[in-house]
Design a protein around this motif. Structure first.
Motif, PDB file in Angstrom:
ATOM      1  N   GLN A  55       0.845  -1.194   0.000  1.00 42.64           N
ATOM      2  CA  GLN A  55       0.000   0.000   0.000  1.00 42.64           C
ATOM      3  C   GLN A  55       0.880   1.243   0.000  1.00 42.64           C
ATOM      4  O   GLN A  55       1.762   1.388   0.844  1.00 42.64           O
ATOM      5  N   ASN A  94       1.148   4.971   0.847  1.00 42.04           N
ATOM      6  CA  ASN A  94       0.442   5.881   1.745  1.00 42.04           C
ATOM      7  C   ASN A  94       0.692   7.356   1.438  1.00 42.04           C
ATOM      8  O   ASN A  94      -0.006   8.208   1.974  1.00 42.04           O
ATOM      9  N   GLY A 103      -5.317   9.784   5.448  1.00 49.52           N
ATOM     10  CA  GLY A 103      -6.128   8.572   5.427  1.00 49.52           C
ATOM     11  C   GLY A 103      -6.288   7.928   4.065  1.00 49.52           C
ATOM     12  O   GLY A 103      -6.974   6.919   3.931  1.00 49.52           O
ATOM     13  N   LYS A 145     -10.441   6.921   2.119  1.00 48.95           N
ATOM     14  CA  LYS A 145     -10.431   6.974   3.580  1.00 48.95           C
ATOM     15  C   LYS A 145     -10.157   5.585   4.126  1.00 48.95           C
ATOM     16  O   LYS A 145     -10.456   4.581   3.487  1.00 48.95           O
ATOM     17  N   GLY A 146      -9.605   5.531   5.329  1.00 43.39           N
ATOM     18  CA  GLY A 146      -9.427   4.262   6.011  1.00 43.39           C
ATOM     19  C   GLY A 146      -8.210   3.466   5.613  1.00 43.39           C
ATOM     20  O   GLY A 146      -8.061   2.309   5.997  1.00 43.39           O
ATOM     21  N   ASP A 174      -5.221   3.916   6.623  1.00 42.51           N
ATOM     22  CA  ASP A 174      -4.361   3.713   7.789  1.00 42.51           C
ATOM     23  C   ASP A 174      -4.832   2.561   8.659  1.00 42.51           C
ATOM     24  O   ASP A 174      -4.067   2.034   9.459  1.00 42.51           O
ATOM     25  N   LYS A 175      -6.065   2.114   8.489  1.00 43.65           N
ATOM     26  CA  LYS A 175      -6.596   1.002   9.291  1.00 43.65           C
ATOM     27  C   LYS A 175      -6.537  -0.334   8.558  1.00 43.65           C
ATOM     28  O   LYS A 175      -6.892  -1.360   9.126  1.00 43.65           O
ATOM     29  N   SER A 176      -6.082  -0.337   7.313  1.00 45.53           N
ATOM     30  CA  SER A 176      -6.019  -1.590   6.558  1.00 45.53           C
ATOM     31  C   SER A 176      -4.826  -2.422   7.027  1.00 45.53           C
ATOM     32  O   SER A 176      -3.871  -1.919   7.597  1.00 45.53           O
ATOM     33  N   ASP A 177      -4.892  -3.723   6.767  1.00 39.64           N
ATOM     34  CA  ASP A 177      -3.841  -4.640   7.205  1.00 39.64           C
ATOM     35  C   ASP A 177      -2.764  -4.869   6.150  1.00 39.64           C
ATOM     36  O   ASP A 177      -1.907  -5.725   6.324  1.00 39.64           O
TER      37      ASP A 177
END
Length: 141
Positions: free
Chosen positions: A34, A36, A52, A101-102, A104-107
């Motif tokens: 990913q 970022n 995000g 969005k989101g 930063d919360k992905s694995d």
């Protein structure tokens, strides 16, 4: 929808399904990575990055670019020549998903550039010198 991401000192405009040749990443073929550092996604422009947001991609393969040959010849009283070649190491990735969005919360693991053995060896002594200097400063106090 498209996104503009930054990796390896360059910026890329991508959409889902695009295949990119980026600077070598610390990932094997088949891994999901990913990115970022997203500068723009859809109509959202970052300042400098979009918080995000992320771009997920799948690593296809680690490859080498075409050989670049440099030739230097000095004239006059010096009769020297030098021929050098270089093949840049690259990673082929296929963009799978754009996340507004989101991210930063992905694995999914972050896309991090791979350091060469020479760079890694050069960085180790610097850390040792810094630790030694800090220990000496602590002993002096």
């Amino acid at each position: 929808m498209f996104a503009v991401l930054k990796t390896g000192g360059k910026q890329y405009r991508v959409q889902a399904g695009d295949v990119l040749r980026v600077e070598k990443l610390n990932a094997e073929a088949g891994d999901k990575v990913q990115f970022n550092e997203v500068l723009m996604i859809g109509s959202t422009i970052g300042a400098p990055l979009v918080a995000g947001a992320g771009v997920q991609a799948e690593v296809i393969d680690n490859i080498k670019a075409d050989k670049v040959i440099t030739y230097v010849k000095r004239r006059r009283k010096h009769s020297s020549q030098r021929t050098r070649g270089h093949r840049q190491q690259l990673t082929l990735v296929r963009v799978t998903e754009l996340l507004e969005k989101g991210a930063d919360k992905s694995d999914v693991k972050a896309a991090v550039g791979a350091r060469t053995k020479v760079e890694a060896a050069a960085a180790k002594p610097a850390k040792a010198k810094k630790a030694k200097a800090e220990a000496a400063a602590a002993d002096a106090n």
